[in-house]
Design a protein around this motif. Structure first.
Motif, mmCIF file in Angstrom:
data_model
loop_
_atom_site.group_PDB
_atom_site.id
_atom_site.type_symbol
_atom_site.label_atom_id
_atom_site.label_comp_id
_atom_site.label_asym_id
_atom_site.label_seq_id
_atom_site.Cartn_x
_atom_site.Cartn_y
_atom_site.Cartn_z
ATOM 1 N N LYS A 69 0.846 -1.198 0.000
ATOM 2 C CA LYS A 69 0.000 0.000 0.000
ATOM 3 C C LYS A 69 0.879 1.244 0.000
ATOM 4 O O LYS A 69 1.989 1.227 0.535
ATOM 5 N N MET A 70 0.392 2.302 -0.626
ATOM 6 C CA MET A 70 1.107 3.573 -0.612
ATOM 7 C C MET A 70 0.144 4.718 -0.318
ATOM 8 O O MET A 70 -0.981 4.744 -0.823
ATOM 9 N N LEU A 71 0.597 5.654 0.506
ATOM 10 C CA LEU A 71 -0.068 6.932 0.707
ATOM 11 C C LEU A 71 0.899 8.004 0.238
ATOM 12 O O LEU A 71 2.057 8.031 0.658
ATOM 13 N N VAL A 72 0.437 8.903 -0.629
ATOM 14 C CA VAL A 72 1.348 9.886 -1.201
ATOM 15 C C VAL A 72 0.605 11.194 -1.475
ATOM 16 O O VAL A 72 -0.569 11.182 -1.849
ATOM 17 N N THR A 73 1.266 12.301 -1.235
ATOM 18 C CA THR A 73 0.676 13.603 -1.550
ATOM 19 C C THR A 73 0.897 13.904 -3.033
ATOM 20 O O THR A 73 1.737 13.288 -3.695
ATOM 21 N N ARG A 74 0.178 14.868 -3.534
ATOM 22 C CA ARG A 74 0.302 15.225 -4.949
ATOM 23 C C ARG A 74 1.733 15.669 -5.277
ATOM 24 O O ARG A 74 2.319 15.277 -6.282
ATOM 25 N N ASN A 75 2.293 16.501 -4.392
ATOM 26 C CA ASN A 75 3.641 17.007 -4.624
ATOM 27 C C ASN A 75 4.658 15.870 -4.588
ATOM 28 O O ASN A 75 5.564 15.790 -5.434
ATOM 29 N N ALA A 76 4.529 14.957 -3.611
ATOM 30 C CA ALA A 76 5.468 13.839 -3.509
ATOM 31 C C ALA A 76 5.346 12.904 -4.708
ATOM 32 O O ALA A 76 6.352 12.384 -5.209
ATOM 33 N N ALA A 77 4.124 12.685 -5.191
ATOM 34 C CA ALA A 77 3.926 11.827 -6.359
ATOM 35 C C ALA A 77 4.655 12.406 -7.569
ATOM 36 O O ALA A 77 5.277 11.665 -8.349
ATOM 37 N N GLU A 78 4.601 13.725 -7.725
ATOM 38 C CA GLU A 78 5.308 14.375 -8.835
ATOM 39 C C GLU A 78 6.812 14.198 -8.685
ATOM 40 O O GLU A 78 7.521 13.886 -9.648
ATOM 41 N N ARG A 79 7.313 14.378 -7.466
ATOM 42 C CA ARG A 79 8.754 14.248 -7.233
ATOM 43 C C ARG A 79 9.232 12.807 -7.408
ATOM 44 O O ARG A 79 10.389 12.563 -7.759
ATOM 45 N N GLN A 111 7.939 13.524 4.203
ATOM 46 C CA GLN A 111 8.030 14.200 2.902
ATOM 47 C C GLN A 111 6.862 13.857 1.980
ATOM 48 O O GLN A 111 6.977 13.942 0.755
ATOM 49 N N GLY A 112 5.750 13.438 2.576
ATOM 50 C CA GLY A 112 4.549 13.189 1.780
ATOM 51 C C GLY A 112 4.479 11.818 1.133
ATOM 52 O O GLY A 112 3.653 11.600 0.244
ATOM 53 N N ALA A 113 5.328 10.878 1.558
ATOM 54 C CA ALA A 113 5.308 9.549 0.938
ATOM 55 C C ALA A 113 5.470 8.477 2.003
ATOM 56 O O ALA A 113 6.391 8.534 2.810
ATOM 57 N N LEU A 114 4.571 7.498 1.983
ATOM 58 C CA LEU A 114 4.615 6.381 2.935
ATOM 59 C C LEU A 114 4.158 5.118 2.232
ATOM 60 O O LEU A 114 3.209 5.136 1.448
ATOM 61 N N ILE A 115 4.850 4.015 2.506
ATOM 62 C CA ILE A 115 4.412 2.719 1.990
ATOM 63 C C ILE A 115 4.300 1.725 3.130
ATOM 64 O O ILE A 115 4.972 1.851 4.150
ATOM 65 N N GLU A 116 3.436 0.758 2.958
ATOM 66 C CA GLU A 116 3.389 -0.421 3.816
ATOM 67 C C GLU A 116 3.885 -1.588 2.980
ATOM 68 O O GLU A 116 3.423 -1.802 1.848
#
Length: 281
Positions: A69-79, A111-116
């Motif tokens: 699973k991943m949770l990510v912000t819009r900005n982090a997804a772009e980066r 930094q707007g990015a997390l995975i399980e």
């Protein structure tokens, strides 16, 4: 010209009156410090949470890493270069930074990015391969230190990090963030008995060098052969007596300054640099 005077108490109440007027008129609100948010519940059994851009990017690029699973912000997804979250082979959700704060706690630099993900499986010592340089940790338990050591080990192209099954930190977000992606780039070998593992390294042709601030010789003059294993002990305690008796050599870092010891992660970096320089000769 008039001289304005006033007590600190007068000044304080004047500030309160200005704030009240600002709020009443829709102006600048009173500053209220953001309350720290504690970490939420742990990940489901058998999973670890990893966060931070370097950590997540390295995990995404590691074919051995099974992400759930991943949770990510819009900005982090772009980066991270993730244009289409739906195309990922696991569930990915676009969220706000605050949503990740609720999981990691507000002190974690995610930094707007997390995975399980599933933790990486440690390897056995007989799977060491043909590397010329390894690091051995004698009961170093601080995940920040182990993460920093992993980062240095990868930077200096060590082939493996050897730890004991007990008295070593488990894979975690803190360790992985400190490693800054290095967790995905080096074999981690877990052993039950460190003295036995050192004996196996000797049989495989390794010189094992225990780092000790009171070692009889300087590290740079202690290297021999073409396979090196650097052995580091825990902060404060240093190497255990059995380990000291088992290594090929005890050596110290030459530190002519007023401070005679380094944090173990810094000592690892300096030792790795010296070992790599010797092996290149």
């Amino acid at each position: 010209m008039s001289n304005k005077t006033g007590t600190p108490k007068d000044t304080h109440y004047a500030k309160l009156r200005r704030v009240h007027r600002d709020e009443k008129s829709g102006g600048a609100p009173a500053f209220r410090p953001r309350q720290p948010m504690p970490p939420g519940e742990n990940a489901a059994h058998g999973l670890v949470r990893l966060y931070g851009l370097h950590t997540v990017r390295a995990a995404l690029d590691n074919p051995r890493r099974k992400i759930r699973k991943m949770l990510v912000t819009r900005n982090a997804a772009e980066r991270l270069g993730l244009a289409d979250l739906a195309a990922l082979p696991f569930k990915a959700e676009l969220v706000e930074p605050r949503d990740i704060d609720k999981i990691t706690g507000s002190d974690a630099v995610h930094q707007g990015a997390l995975i399980e993900a599933e933790p990486l499986k440690p390897k056995r010592l007989d799977a060491l391969g043909d590397t010329k340089l390894v690091l051995v940790l004698d009961q170093i338990t601080d995940p920040h230190n182990v993460g920093a050591i992993l980062r240095s080990a990868v930077a200096f192209d060590a082939g493996a990090l050897i730890t004991t099954a007990r008295h070593s930190p488990q894979e975690s977000g803190v360790l992985a963030k400190s490693a800054s992606g290095a967790l995905e780039h080096i074999d981690q070998i877990e052993v039950k008995n460190l003295a036995d593992a050192l004996a196996q390294l000797h049989e495989a042709g390794f010189q094992t060098i225990g780092l000790d601030s009171d070692g009889p010789a300087e590290l740079e003059t202690s290297f021999a052969g073409d396979k090196l294993a650097l052995v580091l002990g825990a902060e404060g305690k240093g190497l255990r007596q059995k380990t000291r008796e088992t290594v090929t050599t005890l050596a110290r870092l030459d530190m002519p300054g007023a401070i005679r010891s380094l944090n173990v992660s810094n000592a690892a970096a300096v030792s790795l640099y010296a070992a790599r320089k010797f092996l290149r000769q």
